[in-house]
Design a protein around this motif. Structure first.
Motif, PDB file in Angstrom:
ATOM      1  N   MET A   1       0.843  -1.175   0.000  1.00 33.18           N
ATOM      2  CA  MET A   1       0.000   0.000   0.000  1.00 33.18           C
ATOM      3  C   MET A   1       0.892   1.244   0.000  1.00 33.18           C
ATOM      4  N   GLU A   2       0.585   2.188  -0.886  1.00 39.30           N
ATOM      5  CA  GLU A   2       1.361   3.408  -1.011  1.00 39.30           C
ATOM      6  C   GLU A   2       1.116   4.320   0.188  1.00 39.30           C
ATOM      7  N   ILE A   3       2.194   4.849   0.745  1.00 40.72           N
ATOM      8  CA  ILE A   3       2.073   5.753   1.883  1.00 40.72           C
ATOM      9  C   ILE A   3       1.976   7.180   1.368  1.00 40.72           C
ATOM     10  N   LEU A   4       0.917   7.852   1.751  1.00 41.89           N
ATOM     11  CA  LEU A   4       0.691   9.235   1.376  1.00 41.89           C
ATOM     12  C   LEU A   4       0.806  10.095   2.616  1.00 41.89           C
ATOM     13  N   SER A   5       1.159  11.344   2.424  1.00 45.01           N
ATOM     14  CA  SER A   5       1.126  12.293   3.527  1.00 45.01           C
ATOM     15  C   SER A   5       0.401  13.536   3.039  1.00 45.01           C
ATOM     16  N   GLU A   6      -0.103  14.303   3.963  1.00 48.73           N
ATOM     17  CA  GLU A   6      -0.828  15.503   3.578  1.00 48.73           C
ATOM     18  C   GLU A   6      -0.568  16.628   4.554  1.00 48.73           C
ATOM     19  N   ALA A   7      -0.820  17.828   4.075  1.00 52.83           N
ATOM     20  CA  ALA A   7      -0.715  19.028   4.893  1.00 52.83           C
ATOM     21  C   ALA A   7      -1.715  20.030   4.337  1.00 52.83           C
ATOM     22  N   SER A   8      -2.234  20.875   5.224  1.00 56.94           N
ATOM     23  CA  SER A   8      -3.274  21.824   4.819  1.00 56.94           C
ATOM     24  C   SER A   8      -2.858  23.254   5.084  1.00 56.94           C
ATOM     25  N   LEU A   9      -3.504  24.141   4.348  1.00 50.38           N
ATOM     26  CA  LEU A   9      -3.223  25.572   4.416  1.00 50.38           C
ATOM     27  C   LEU A   9      -4.529  26.322   4.219  1.00 50.38           C
ATOM     28  N   GLN A  10      -4.814  27.274   5.105  1.00 48.08           N
ATOM     29  CA  GLN A  10      -5.970  28.136   4.899  1.00 48.08           C
ATOM     30  C   GLN A  10      -5.570  29.183   3.870  1.00 48.08           C
ATOM     31  N   SER A  11      -6.419  29.385   2.854  1.00 41.60           N
ATOM     32  CA  SER A  11      -6.088  30.303   1.769  1.00 41.60           C
ATOM     33  C   SER A  11      -7.301  31.187   1.473  1.00 41.60           C
ATOM     34  N   PRO A  12      -7.126  32.183   0.622  1.00 38.44           N
ATOM     35  CA  PRO A  12      -8.263  33.026   0.237  1.00 38.44           C
ATOM     36  C   PRO A  12      -9.377  32.265  -0.491  1.00 38.44           C
ATOM     37  N   VAL A  13      -9.082  31.061  -0.968  1.00 43.53           N
ATOM     38  CA  VAL A  13     -10.111  30.253  -1.652  1.00 43.53           C
ATOM     39  C   VAL A  13     -10.536  29.054  -0.805  1.00 43.53           C
ATOM     40  N   GLY A  14     -10.220  29.085   0.484  1.00 42.36           N
ATOM     41  CA  GLY A  14     -10.631  28.023   1.390  1.00 42.36           C
ATOM     42  C   GLY A  14      -9.466  27.175   1.860  1.00 42.36           C
ATOM     43  N   LEU A  15      -9.785  26.167   2.642  1.00 42.63           N
ATOM     44  CA  LEU A  15      -8.781  25.249   3.155  1.00 42.63           C
ATOM     45  C   LEU A  15      -8.298  24.354   2.015  1.00 42.63           C
TER      46      LEU A  15
END
Length: 159
Positions: free
Chosen positions: A1-15
């Motif tokens: 199974m492929e390991i993915l990672s994620e990160a988020s950023l609040q921006s003027p067009v939403g999260l």
């Protein structure tokens, strides 16, 4: 199974949530995704760099993204994404113009634009219909597309 990672950023067009795997950005979506297997508590490497570049873009300090991207899909999807990536900041092209460049139909290009897995970084918002704005697959649809075009100074096209 492929390991993915994620990160988020609040921006003027939403999260915005970035997904990465194997040292490359593989996706950008609105909100929080549920496909991630491993989420780092503090983004590092490519995700940290992508967050910095997106912040700089929205702050008006960056016009060209310099990130390794991996577009899953067909050779055709990758070709359309490459053509979209070549459109400079603040400029636009039509679906028909891209279609002529790759020897395809405008409708097929529109479908590939709608399937762009990494919007904003691969600027599908810079692709317009011949007589209208066309569509936008990100949250907010055409309103988000207009916001991005205005941010880049391409709003003259919208009057």
């Amino acid at each position: 199974m492929e390991i993915l990672s994620e990160a988020s950023l609040q921006s003027p067009v939403g999260l915005l949530t970035l997904t990465a795997s194997g040292g490359a950005i593989t996706g950008l979506s609105w909100g929080v995704t549920s496909s991630v297997i491993a989420v780092p508590s503090e983004p590092d490497g490519i995700l940290a760099e992508a967050l910095q570049q997106l912040s700089a873009y929205f702050d008006g300090r960056l016009r060209v993204f310099d990130l390794p991207l991996h577009v899953a899909g067909s050779d055709y999807q990758r070709a359309v994404c490459a053509e979209m990536s070549a459109i400079p900041f603040g400029r636009t092209r039509t679906y028909g113009e891209l279609a002529r460049r790759i020897g395809s139909s405008a409708q097929a290009v529109g479908n590939a634009c709608g399937a762009n897995p990494i919007p904003i970084l691969i600027p599908c918002h810079r692709v317009l219909g011949s007589s209208d704005l066309g569509g936008f697959s990100g949250r907010g649809g055409v309103e988000t597309k207009v916001t991005l075009l205005r941010h880049e100074g391409a709003a003259g096209l919208l009057i």
